[in-house]
Motif scaffolding. Structure first.
Motif, PDB file in Angstrom:
ATOM      1  N   GLY A   1      -9.653 100.712 -78.169  1.00  0.00           N
ATOM      2  CA  GLY A   1      -9.625 102.125 -77.784  1.00  0.00           C
ATOM      3  C   GLY A   1      -9.378 102.292 -76.300  1.00  0.00           C
TER       4      GLY A   1
ATOM      5  N   GLU B   1      -4.888  99.981 -79.135  1.00  0.00           N
ATOM      6  CA  GLU B   1      -4.932 101.442 -79.290  1.00  0.00           C
ATOM      7  C   GLU B   1      -4.142 101.806 -80.533  1.00  0.00           C
ATOM      8  OE1 GLU B   1      -6.402 104.328 -77.950  1.00  0.00           O
ATOM      9  OE2 GLU B   1      -5.203 105.196 -79.560  1.00  0.00           O
TER      10      GLU B   1
ATOM     11  N   ALA C   1      -8.655 110.131 -75.010  1.00  0.00           N
ATOM     12  CA  ALA C   1      -8.762 111.546 -75.391  1.00  0.00           C
ATOM     13  C   ALA C   1      -8.690 112.459 -74.176  1.00  0.00           C
ATOM     14  CB  ALA C   1     -10.084 111.775 -76.127  1.00  0.00           C
TER      15      ALA C   1
ATOM     16  N   LYS D   1      -8.177 122.087 -69.666  1.00  0.00           N
ATOM     17  CA  LYS D   1      -8.337 122.718 -68.339  1.00  0.00           C
ATOM     18  C   LYS D   1      -6.999 123.240 -67.814  1.00  0.00           C
ATOM     19  CE  LYS D   1     -12.279 121.697 -69.210  1.00  0.00           C
ATOM     20  NZ  LYS D   1     -12.655 121.057 -70.483  1.00  0.00           N
TER      21      LYS D   1
ATOM     22  N   ALA E   1      -7.954  98.659 -85.069  1.00  0.00           N
ATOM     23  CA  ALA E   1      -8.735  97.416 -85.110  1.00  0.00           C
ATOM     24  C   ALA E   1      -9.951  97.558 -86.003  1.00  0.00           C
ATOM     25  CB  ALA E   1      -9.185  97.058 -83.699  1.00  0.00           C
TER      26      ALA E   1
ATOM     27  N   ASP F   1     -14.538 101.078 -77.470  1.00  0.00           N
ATOM     28  CA  ASP F   1     -14.454 102.391 -76.795  1.00  0.00           C
ATOM     29  C   ASP F   1     -13.631 103.332 -77.674  1.00  0.00           C
ATOM     30  OD1 ASP F   1     -14.562 104.463 -75.028  1.00  0.00           O
ATOM     31  OD2 ASP F   1     -13.113 103.634 -73.618  1.00  0.00           O
TER      32      ASP F   1
ATOM     33  N   ASP G   1     -18.245 107.699 -75.780  1.00  0.00           N
ATOM     34  CA  ASP G   1     -18.900 108.525 -76.808  1.00  0.00           C
ATOM     35  C   ASP G   1     -19.456 107.700 -77.966  1.00  0.00           C
ATOM     36  OD1 ASP G   1     -17.973 110.586 -75.262  1.00  0.00           O
ATOM     37  OD2 ASP G   1     -16.673 111.477 -76.790  1.00  0.00           O
TER      38      ASP G   1
ATOM     39  N   GLN H   1     -21.599 112.913 -73.913  1.00  0.00           N
ATOM     40  CA  GLN H   1     -20.154 112.840 -74.190  1.00  0.00           C
ATOM     41  C   GLN H   1     -19.348 113.474 -73.058  1.00  0.00           C
ATOM     42  OE1 GLN H   1     -19.868 114.619 -78.089  1.00  0.00           O
ATOM     43  NE2 GLN H   1     -20.559 112.773 -79.096  1.00  0.00           N
TER      44      GLN H   1
ATOM     45  N   THR I   1     -16.359 112.314 -69.870  1.00  0.00           N
ATOM     46  CA  THR I   1     -15.479 111.256 -69.365  1.00  0.00           C
ATOM     47  C   THR I   1     -16.138 110.491 -68.221  1.00  0.00           C
ATOM     48  OG1 THR I   1     -13.534 112.441 -70.066  1.00  0.00           O
ATOM     49  CG2 THR I   1     -13.231 110.857 -68.290  1.00  0.00           C
TER      50      THR I   1
ATOM     51  N   SER J   1     -18.391 107.904 -69.592  1.00  0.00           N
ATOM     52  CA  SER J   1     -17.635 106.733 -70.053  1.00  0.00           C
ATOM     53  C   SER J   1     -17.235 105.866 -68.853  1.00  0.00           C
ATOM     54  CB  SER J   1     -16.396 107.202 -70.836  1.00  0.00           C
ATOM     55  OG  SER J   1     -15.707 106.104 -71.360  1.00  0.00           O
TER      56      SER J   1
HETATM   57  C1  LIG Z   1     -11.726 119.696 -76.233  1.00  0.00           C
HETATM   58  C2  LIG Z   1     -12.533 118.772 -75.385  1.00  0.00           C
HETATM   59  C3  LIG Z   1     -12.664 119.018 -74.033  1.00  0.00           C
HETATM   60  C4  LIG Z   1     -13.406 118.158 -73.243  1.00  0.00           C
HETATM   61  N1  LIG Z   1     -13.524 118.429 -71.908  1.00  0.00           N
HETATM   62  C5  LIG Z   1     -14.203 117.592 -71.112  1.00  0.00           C
HETATM   63  C6  LIG Z   1     -14.274 117.814 -69.712  1.00  0.00           C
HETATM   64  O1  LIG Z   1     -13.732 118.790 -69.194  1.00  0.00           O
HETATM   65  N2  LIG Z   1     -14.920 116.905 -68.954  1.00  0.00           N
HETATM   66  C7  LIG Z   1     -15.529 115.802 -69.496  1.00  0.00           C
HETATM   67  O2  LIG Z   1     -16.080 114.999 -68.749  1.00  0.00           O
HETATM   68  N3  LIG Z   1     -15.496 115.577 -70.828  1.00  0.00           N
HETATM   69  C8  LIG Z   1     -14.848 116.439 -71.643  1.00  0.00           C
HETATM   70  N4  LIG Z   1     -14.773 116.186 -72.978  1.00  0.00           N
HETATM   71  C9  LIG Z   1     -15.421 114.969 -73.506  1.00  0.00           C
HETATM   72  C10 LIG Z   1     -14.535 113.756 -73.205  1.00  0.00           C
HETATM   73  O3  LIG Z   1     -13.218 114.008 -73.657  1.00  0.00           O
HETATM   74  C11 LIG Z   1     -15.073 112.518 -73.905  1.00  0.00           C
HETATM   75  O4  LIG Z   1     -16.434 112.332 -73.577  1.00  0.00           O
HETATM   76  C12 LIG Z   1     -14.288 111.286 -73.458  1.00  0.00           C
HETATM   77  O5  LIG Z   1     -12.907 111.448 -73.645  1.00  0.00           O
HETATM   78  C13 LIG Z   1     -14.774 110.083 -74.256  1.00  0.00           C
HETATM   79  O6  LIG Z   1     -14.044 108.969 -73.853  1.00  0.00           O
HETATM   80  P1  LIG Z   1     -14.272 107.577 -74.542  1.00  0.00           P
HETATM   81  O7  LIG Z   1     -14.219 106.559 -73.470  1.00  0.00           O
HETATM   82  O8  LIG Z   1     -15.468 107.603 -75.397  1.00  0.00           O
HETATM   83  O9  LIG Z   1     -13.020 107.366 -75.506  1.00  0.00           O
HETATM   84  P2  LIG Z   1     -11.776 108.264 -75.927  1.00  0.00           P
HETATM   85  O10 LIG Z   1     -11.094 108.805 -74.730  1.00  0.00           O
HETATM   86  O11 LIG Z   1     -12.224 109.191 -76.983  1.00  0.00           O
HETATM   87  O12 LIG Z   1     -10.799 107.179 -76.519  1.00  0.00           O
HETATM   88  C14 LIG Z   1     -11.009 106.541 -77.734  1.00  0.00           C
HETATM   89  C15 LIG Z   1      -9.691 105.895 -78.120  1.00  0.00           C
HETATM   90  O13 LIG Z   1      -9.907 104.974 -79.173  1.00  0.00           O
HETATM   91  C16 LIG Z   1      -8.807 105.010 -80.065  1.00  0.00           C
HETATM   92  N5  LIG Z   1      -9.312 104.420 -81.306  1.00  0.00           N
HETATM   93  C17 LIG Z   1     -10.285 104.899 -82.116  1.00  0.00           C
HETATM   94  N6  LIG Z   1     -10.533 104.036 -83.121  1.00  0.00           N
HETATM   95  C18 LIG Z   1      -9.698 102.971 -82.948  1.00  0.00           C
HETATM   96  C19 LIG Z   1      -9.499 101.749 -83.645  1.00  0.00           C
HETATM   97  N7  LIG Z   1     -10.220 101.423 -84.716  1.00  0.00           N
HETATM   98  N8  LIG Z   1      -8.549 100.910 -83.194  1.00  0.00           N
HETATM   99  C20 LIG Z   1      -7.813 101.207 -82.098  1.00  0.00           C
HETATM  100  N9  LIG Z   1      -7.969 102.339 -81.392  1.00  0.00           N
HETATM  101  C21 LIG Z   1      -8.914 103.213 -81.794  1.00  0.00           C
HETATM  102  C22 LIG Z   1      -8.453 106.486 -80.114  1.00  0.00           C
HETATM  103  O14 LIG Z   1      -7.133 106.710 -80.538  1.00  0.00           O
HETATM  104  C23 LIG Z   1      -8.659 106.894 -78.647  1.00  0.00           C
HETATM  105  O15 LIG Z   1      -7.499 106.794 -77.877  1.00  0.00           O
HETATM  106  C24 LIG Z   1     -14.040 117.028 -73.807  1.00  0.00           C
HETATM  107  C25 LIG Z   1     -13.910 116.765 -75.176  1.00  0.00           C
HETATM  108  C26 LIG Z   1     -13.168 117.626 -75.957  1.00  0.00           C
HETATM  109  C27 LIG Z   1     -13.025 117.337 -77.423  1.00  0.00           C
END
Ligand SMILES: Cc1cc2nc3c(=O)[nH]c(=O)nc-3n(C[C@H](O)[C@H](O)[C@H](O)COP(=O)(O)OP(=O)(O)OC[C@H]3O[C@@H](n4cnc5c(N)ncnc54)[C@H](O)[C@@H]3O)c2cc1C
Ligand SMILES: NC(=O)c1ccc[n+]([C@@H]2O[C@H](COP(=O)([O-])OP(=O)(O)OC[C@H]3O[C@@H](n4cnc5c(N)ncnc54)[C@H](O)[C@@H]3O)[C@@H](O)[C@H]2O)c1
Length: 452
Positions: free
Chosen positions: A9, A32, A41, A51, A105, A132, A301, A307, A309, A312
């Motif tokens: 991820g 990914e 995300a 934003k 994966a 992740d 997350d 939750q 960024t 993370s």
């Molecule tokens: C609409 C919205 C607005 C938001 N706005 C904000 C904000 O303004 N500020 C803020 O701080 N947070 C915000 N958030 C929260 C923030 O987006 C998340 O907390 C953050 O993106 C989480 O990142 P992460 O590192 O967990 O992984 P993510 O960025 O969620 O990435 C996970 C990745 O894993 C990949 N994946 C999943 N399963 C598999 C697998 N089995 N094999 C390979 N790849 C896989 C997915 O395709 C994805 O690309 C928002 C969330 C949403 C939904």
């Protein structure tokens, strides 16, 4: 294929760890599942695109329903996210020690993965594995709660036509931000939330400022609503809910489901590796983000933490500290983590509310002023939005700041300063007597803190 490190991820934490370890000479696989999600995300479907849309809505003087303007804003958003996706891709792809693997994966053992893409499959092994995989939306457990058609998540709604009437189920971060944004694009917006009021953990005077700004844009908030069923009719969607013991129905062009997001462990086959999960379905980690399998970490997350960024990103610091540093960083040393809901104006907070501070045994002093009453804060007037409130909770005995709630233009910037003060024991008096730029929003701290 064998690597030193495999990252599942492309989220914020995972990509940061991948880059740092690759630059240190480790062989790294970045796995990914979607080429549209390089960068994760945040840049593709969450923080940045929302934003960008919010900004375009805010700078438009007319708030009438205008699908053309919305479409132009979507184009602007897409060019921004496309550029960021490309940049994110290069940041890893340009490193010789990184191999990018497109596919989904799943674990086949504690240190082995199968990555599948269509008919193709690749075995990957690594001593260190970083999970992740982010989070996915929770759906209500009621009849008709299936996504598709007029029923949207935050992702699909951003790619749908501008709805004339948007119904939002859930008045949390996503619900409130989307309500504020779509109302400014001219949509009629109804928000249904189960709590007696949205933002129910916030002090009433602070929440009221957010509600007032939403009401200014025409948002209708229905609190205490229990959703009973959802249905798609020929030309609209309908949500039936219980309110004050009476069944009500609201109809609209689109429904956004924003009831929270659950850790995305679907299809990972964690059991094959012996990786444990919590009762809420998150990957179980300790304070150093280690899972129950040595060498496997979970960041972002998916580990059930806050939750955001920036959490993370901080997770990546903790894991990198285990792998390349002193191993002393933990989630327990996080102090004063701020957050912002990007309404117009934004609502930012850090630390405790008055009620929480009193419940924790503090005797508090409260510095509070409506933005329109703060003489030495011309910035909101300059940019034409003098709405909001500043509220700072101070411990009477120590003069330390226990919490702050800021609803005003630029609050997403000012809150970082207050959080830094809290982290480093800067007193309220010191924050009050500091030299600030004029005209800025931060200078309000001189006047607001002088009121106690
Ligand atoms: C609409 C919205 C607005 C938001 N706005 C904000 C904000 O303004 N500020 C803020 O701080 N947070 C915000 N958030 C929260 C923030 O987006 C998340 O907390 C953050 O993106 C989480 O990142 P992460 O590192 O967990 O992984 P993510 O960025 O969620 O990435 C996970 C990745 O894993 C990949 N994946 C999943 N399963 C598999 C697998 N089995 N094999 C390979 N790849 C896989 C997915 O395709 C994805 O690309 C928002 C969330 C949403 C939904
Ligand atoms: N600006 C930001 O930092 C930002 C923006 C968007 C999302 N996020 C992150 O994404 C996460 C997910 O956002 P979210 O808005 O989906 O979740 P959330 O947890 O913030 O809000 C969910 C809301 O749904 C309500 N709810 C739950 N079940 C319900 C039901 N059956 N009927 C009616 N209402 C119900 C809850 O009372 C709550 O108000 C957030 O918690 C946040 O961490 C952050």
């Amino acid at each position: 294929m064998e690597f030193d490190v495999a990252v599942i991820g492309w989220g914020k934490g995972g990509k940061t760890i991948a880059g740092a370890l690759a630059r240190a000479g480790k062989s790294v696989a970045m796995i990914e599942r979607s080429t549209d999600m390089y960068g994760g995300a945040c840049i593709n479907v969450a923080c940045i695109p929302t934003k960008a849309l919010i900004h375009s809505a805010e700078i438009r003087p007319e708030k009438s329903f205008d699908p053309d303007y919305f479409d132009q804003s979507v184009e602007r958003r897409d060019s921004l996210t496309e550029a960021m996706r490309g940049k994110n891709y290069s940041m890893l792809a340009d490193l010789e020690t990184v191999t990018i693997i497109n596919g989904t994966a799943r674990f086949t053992g504690p240190h082995s993965l199968l990555v599948e893409a269509g008919d193709e499959a690749l075995e990957v092994t690594a001593e260190t594995i970083i999970i992740d995989t982010g989070s996915i939306p929770r759906l209500p457990e009621v009849a008709g709660a299936e996504l598709g058609g007029r029923f949207h998540t935050s992702v699909t709604l951003q790619h749908a036509p501008l709805p004339e009437h948007l119904i939002i189920v859930g008045g949390g971060y996503i619900g409130i931000e989307f309500a504020s944004m779509f109302a400014q694009y001219g949509s009629e917006v109804t928000v249904l939330d189960k709590n007696p009021r949205p933002l129910h953990r916030e002090d009433w005077d602070v929440a009221a400022e957010v509600f007032d700004s939403l009401a200014d844009s025409g948002v209708r908030l229905v609190s205490g609503a229990t959703v009973l069923r959802l249905c798609q009719e020929t030309d609209c969607a309908a949500v039936q809910y219980l309110w004050n013991d009476q069944e009500q129905t609201v109809r609209g062009d689109a429904v956004l489901i924003a009831l929270g997001r659950r850790p995305n462990t679907d299809g990972l086959d964690l059991a094959a590796a012996g990786i444990e999960t919590t009762e809420t379905g998150a990957i179980k980690v300790d304070e150093r983000l280690a899972t129950s399998v040595p060498g496997v970490y979970a960041v972002g997350d998916v580990n059930g933490g806050p939750q955001f960024t920036y959490i993370s990103l901080d997770d990546s610091r903790i894991v990198l500290d285990q792998l390349t540093g002193s191993g002393t960083r933990t989630t327990a040393d996080r102090v004063a983590v701020p957050s912002t809901i990007f309404t117009t104006p934004p609502f930012s907070k850090v630390g405790m509310t008055v009620e929480e501070a009193r419940a924790a045994g503090h005797t508090v002093k409260i510095a509070v002023k409506k933005v329109s009453d703060i003489a030495a804060m011309p910035r909101p007037k300059i940019v034409g939005d003098p709405r909001g409130i500043i509220k700072i909770v101070v411990d009477e005995a120590t003069d330390l700041i226990l919490g702050a709630a800021l609803v005003h233009v630029d609050s997403q910037e000012v809150i970082n300063l207050v959080a830094l003060a809290m982290r480093h024991g800067v007193t309220a008096s010191e924050l009050r007597d500091t030299i600030y730029i004029h005209p800025s929003s931060t200078e309000a701290l001189n006047e607001v803190l002088a009121s106690i």
